[in-house]
Design an enzyme around this catalytic site. Structure first.
Site, short mmCIF file in Angstrom:
data_model
loop_
_atom_site.label_atom_id
_atom_site.label_comp_id
_atom_site.label_asym_id
_atom_site.label_seq_id
_atom_site.Cartn_x
_atom_site.Cartn_y
_atom_site.Cartn_z
N GLY A 540 0.83 -1.20 0.00
CA GLY A 540 0.00 0.00 0.00
C GLY A 540 0.87 1.25 0.00
N VAL A 541 0.32 2.32 -0.55
CA VAL A 541 1.01 3.61 -0.59
C VAL A 541 0.00 4.69 -0.25
CG1 VAL A 541 2.30 5.24 -2.00
CG2 VAL A 541 2.60 2.80 -2.36
N GLY A 543 -0.47 8.99 1.76
CA GLY A 543 0.17 10.25 2.06
C GLY A 543 1.22 10.13 3.15
N PHE A 544 1.03 9.19 4.09
CA PHE A 544 2.00 9.00 5.17
C PHE A 544 3.28 8.34 4.64
CE2 PHE A 544 3.97 6.61 8.57
CZ PHE A 544 3.87 7.45 9.66
N LYS A 546 4.84 4.46 2.54
CA LYS A 546 4.57 3.12 2.00
C LYS A 546 4.28 2.14 3.13
CE LYS A 546 7.49 3.59 -2.12
NZ LYS A 546 8.64 3.04 -2.88
N VAL A 547 3.48 1.12 2.81
CA VAL A 547 3.18 0.05 3.75
C VAL A 547 3.77 -1.24 3.18
CG1 VAL A 547 1.41 -1.22 4.99
CG2 VAL A 547 1.06 1.19 4.46
N ASP A 663 -12.26 9.89 9.14
CA ASP A 663 -11.92 9.49 7.77
C ASP A 663 -12.44 8.08 7.48
OD1 ASP A 663 -10.91 9.92 5.26
OD2 ASP A 663 -8.86 9.33 5.76
#
Length: 868
Positions: A540-541, A543-544, A546-547, A663
């Site tokens: 996953g990618v 705003g914080f 990459k995961v 959110d």
């Protein structure tokens, strides 16, 4: 072109297209000499053929000076110039002479160029690992800095790339010197074949421009940012080489980047018909007339009510913002005010109802528009640019695009290649300072050891210490943890946290007053778990950051989120996640396992959710989800809705002070291996108002389509804002379409409004996901829709609590389970149906859409690529 490399020679497979294009139109189209306004005489011009014994003349007319002529510019410990053992050939054909020699550096080396005119300058670096018996350039790994800006970090090339690689930048310098430093990795070398440093025309890049998806008042300052040219495309036309460009640029054909080639048709006019505005605000320096004389338009645009978009998809690097420049010139219309179309960037509305006639006051008149795509709106490491007919179009709908430029913007670390700051200059003064600091630290360490030894000698046997807890549990201050990213943050934030670790290095407590994280990972543990942050492990990618999917020694899989320590927003979300999740434990909330606070890193470690996001499973067969992914049955959708509702209800009522998520959306509802739903991503969460308060006043944040309209109007946040967002999620679960789809007619763009309209008509069955439409018990459906409708009340006071919503959803599940089976398969026992073999793109009167993971909280799903 993968990885953002600008390699203009890699298009060998399209040579046939170019030749056909040229042969077809050579009698009609010529490359006209640019008008006088296109002439630009740069003050600073440095063009160096590195390692060459003499000047190198290129076919396009440019001359690169020889290396001996420029030796005074270079500071290096070793003078190494090499040439190819045998004349090499790239797959695209014979190499230009500048690629037959190179400079090689075994230590940090610097070119210094005198700058006569401060401002933006082109910096072009040319690389080709030519074969040489003394140096294996294909294994060279190095970094390149321009003053304090990181251009390349850990850069390397394949053994035999298909063609030379050109890295092109626009660097702003306010001093009279620009320094280009090449730093090889230890045990490796650095090299460069040719260098260009040339003044750019004033006004070529504006100091401010608009952010995509905002009004024209949303300006972004680019004054101090460096830019890297990633793509420069000529829509509908052939390759444009430096000899045919006003500023020696390459423009690549766009055919490689068309997402659906059948949606586009090339258009062209003679170059001499292109006109530039009389105001002089735009000249051929922005783009040559050869760019504007060709375009891509909608295929079969003469079909009445044709509704589809032309889409171009380009690779992008997460964590960076991008400047997007679009070039337009109406070469397809016969009369004025007959062409109206929309422009989208990653699903955000760039320009609605663009009317070139009203902007240029003529046909075949050039026009361009700049946008900035924020890093938070980069999804799936791609940028999608789309044009399509406006809903207000009269006559035959059409849309065009003539050219495109995509430029990466330097980040907060002043870097264009990851979050790496430029290394200090390798000079004697720096070495002396570092040596002095090292000696001082060594002396301090010896003094501390001596003091501790003396104190231990003075202690009485069996003397118990007065401290009630072990010293390793005490929060550290900034002086104790200089490697922590917290040490560089504000004092108020640092005071909330400390970072400690037990003696064995595998467990610890991350303290902050009344809460703690059960495990603090070392950075080396994180590296090992993610195989040194292998890109293949990215799941996953956002705003914080990459995961990554990680696995520790005992085989436990973890989701490891690596943040950007240079971002104040990232820091705030990092602290919020720790503060909230360390105090919360619930079956339907994603658990925070631990964190890492070393080497200026912000890393959070969560339990791994094997089945990803709820959104991934809703759009199977409609452009989203993986091929063969099973379709969620209605029963399973109800169970997931109930699980998410339980998690949200716990947030609102289970903590000492309620928590507002802020959110809620289908990408923040994750599914474990058993499809148990868990609420995730608490970076925007806020503490609920106390008993004395009715709301929390705060800046509006959230995701388009899910945002509470009352919160948006009044900027007053309550737990009923989450209830509204959850109502949108419920309709998304029922209808399997995005919350916002700007490509649809206006009355269908917003899912919540659209669904409520059909519900009021008593025809909700017309918009239900057709994959489950025949399996739903009517009573169960009525109970579910009743809950969703009440969640979407205009005013928060009229909305139910999450407890009430949960009760209705559980009733809907009971009604579904109690009813006789309605063509519903239990599949493998997971409550999901068998994978779809085939599904028509037509759905609910709409066409299929792309899967879109708006992790930033500010994105809109993309428009359609093609409709019927």
């Amino acid at each position: 072109m993968a990885g953002g490399l600008f390699t203009p020679f890699i298009l060998k497979r399209h040579i046939f297209f170019y030749l056909s294009f040229v042969l077809l139109h050579i009698s009609k189209t010529t490359y006209a000499t640019p008008p006088p306004s296109a002439k630009f005489e740069p003050r600073d011009v440095y063009m160096i053929s590195c390692g060459a014994p003499g000047a190198s003349q290129l076919d396009d007319g440019r001359t690169f000076r020889s290396d001996p002529d420029t030796a005074s510019y270079l500071s290096t410990s070793t003078d190494i110039k090499i040439s190819a053992d045998n004349p090499p050939h790239a797959s695209s054909g014979p190499l230009a002479p500048i690629y037959l020699t190179a400079r090689v550096f075994t230590d940090q080396s610097t070119y210094s160029f005198y700058i006569a005119q401060p401002g933006r300058h082109w910096v072009r670096l040319h690389f080709f690992p030519l074969p040489n018996s003394h140096y294996n350039l294909s294994s060279a790994t190095f970094s390149v800095n321009a003053d304090s800006i990181v251009l390349l970090h850990g850069f390397s090339l394949p053994a035999i790339p298909p063609s030379p690689v050109i890295k092109e930048y626009l660097i702003t310098t306010q001093s009279n010197t620009m320094k280009l430093s090449f730093s090889p990795l230890k045990g490796s070398v650095a090299f460069v074949n040719a260098i260009e440093v040339i003044s750019a025309p004033p006004g070529l890049i504006p100091n401010t421009t608009s952010a995509a998806g905002t009004t024209t008042n949303g300006q972004i300052d680019l004054t101090n940012n460096a830019l890297q040219v990633v793509y420069r495309l000529n829509m509908g036309g052939p390759l444009i080489t430096p000899g045919n460009d006003t500023l020696s640029r390459y423009w690549l054909p766009d055919t490689t980047f068309l997402k659906l080639p059948g949606a586009a048709a090339a258009a062209w006019v003679p170059v001499n018909t292109i006109k530039y505005p009389d105001s002089g605000a735009m000249t051929p320096l922005i783009a040559p007339p050869t760019v504007y004389s060709t375009a891509q338009q909608m295929a079969q645009s003469n079909v009445t009510d044709a509704r589809f978009n032309i889409s171009w998809e380009m690779a992008a690097e997460p964590g960076f913002s991008y400047l997007v420049r679009l070039h337009f010139c109406d070469i397809v219309s016969k009369v004025l005010n007959n062409l109206y179309f929309n422009v989208y960037l990653n699903g955000l509305m760039g320009v609605p109802n663009l009317d070139l006639s009203s902007l240029t006051m003529g046909l075949a008149v050039t026009y361009y528009r700049d946008f900035v795509l924020d890093s938070s709106s980069i999804s799936n490491s791609t940028i999608l640019v789309q044009v399509g007919p406006a809903s207000t179009s009269s006559g035959n709908p059409n849309a065009i695009l003539n050219g495109l430029e995509l430029m990466k913007i330097s980040n907060a670390a002043n870097s264009l290649d990851g979050f790496y700051a430029a290394k200090p200059k390798n000079n004697s003064v720096t070495k002396m300072v570092i040596s002095a600091i090292g000696l001082a630290m060594a002396a301090i360490a010896m003094a501390l050891v001596f003091t501790m030894f003396c104190r231990r000698r003075c202690e009485k046997p069996g003397w118990e210490r007065k401290s009630s807890f072990s010293s390793w549990l005490m929060p550290l201050n900034a002086s104790q943890s200089t490697s922590s990213f917290l040490s560089g943050y504000s004092k108020s934030s640092r005071s909330r946290f400390g970072s400690t670790r037990s003696k064995n290095g595998f467990s610890g407590i991350f303290m902050s007053g009344t809460y703690a994280v059960s495990r603090v990972f070392t950075f080396s543990e994180i590296q090992k778990a993610t195989k040194n942050f292998d890109e293949k492990a990215v799941i996953g990618v956002g705003g914080f950051g990459k995961v990554y999917l990680g696995e520790i020694e005992d085989g436990t899989k973890l989701a490891i989120k690596r943040g950007n320590p240079s971002s104040d927003q990232g820091m705030h979300e990092f602290l919020t996640e720790i503060e909230l999740l360390s105090k919360l434990r619930h079956r339907h909330l994603v658990s925070l396992i631990g964190c890492c606070d070393e080497k200026n890193e912000m890393i959070l470690v969560y339990e791994y959710m094997a089945n990803g996001t709820l959104r991934d499973h809703l759009y199977v067969g409609n452009g989203g989800g993986e091929t063969g992914m099973p379709v969620l049955s209605w029963k399973k959708r109800l169970e997931i809705s109930i699980g998410a509702a339980k998690g949200l209800h716990y947030l609102h009522t289970g903590a000492a002070q309620g928590i507002i998520h802020r959110d809620i959306k289908t990408t923040n509802i994750l599914l474990d291996e058993n499809f148990v739903a868990k609420v995730a991503d608490f970076g925007l969460s806020k503490a609920a108002p106390s008993l004395e308060q009715t709301h929390v006043s705060t800046a509006v944040k959230g995701s388009f389509g899910y945002l509470d309209p009352e919160y948006f109007r009044r900027q007053q946040l309550t737990d009923k804002s989450d209830v509204y967002s959850f109502g949108v999620v419920l309709f998304e679960i029922l209808c399997a379409r995005p919350a916002i789809n700007p490509a649809l007619p206006r009355d269908q763009v917003n899912l919540a409004e659209w669904a409520l309209q059909w519900h009021r008509k008593g025809q909700l069955d017309k918009i239900i996901d057709p994959t489950i439409a025949g399996t739903i018990n009517p009573d169960s459906l009525n109970k579910f829709v009743d809950a969703a409708e009440k969640c979407l009340a205009d005013y928060g006071v009229d909305r139910p609590t999450m407890g009430d919503v949960l009760w209705k959803l559980e009733s809907a599940l009971q009604l579904q389970v109690a009813s006789p089976p309605i063509a519903e398969s239990s599949g493998s026992g997971s409550g999901i149906e068998m994978p779809l073999k085939k599904m028509a793109s037509q759905k609910n009167g709409l066409t299929g859409f792309d899967s879109f993971n708006d992790r930033s909280g500010t994105q809109i799903p993309p428009p359609l690529d093609q409709g019927r």
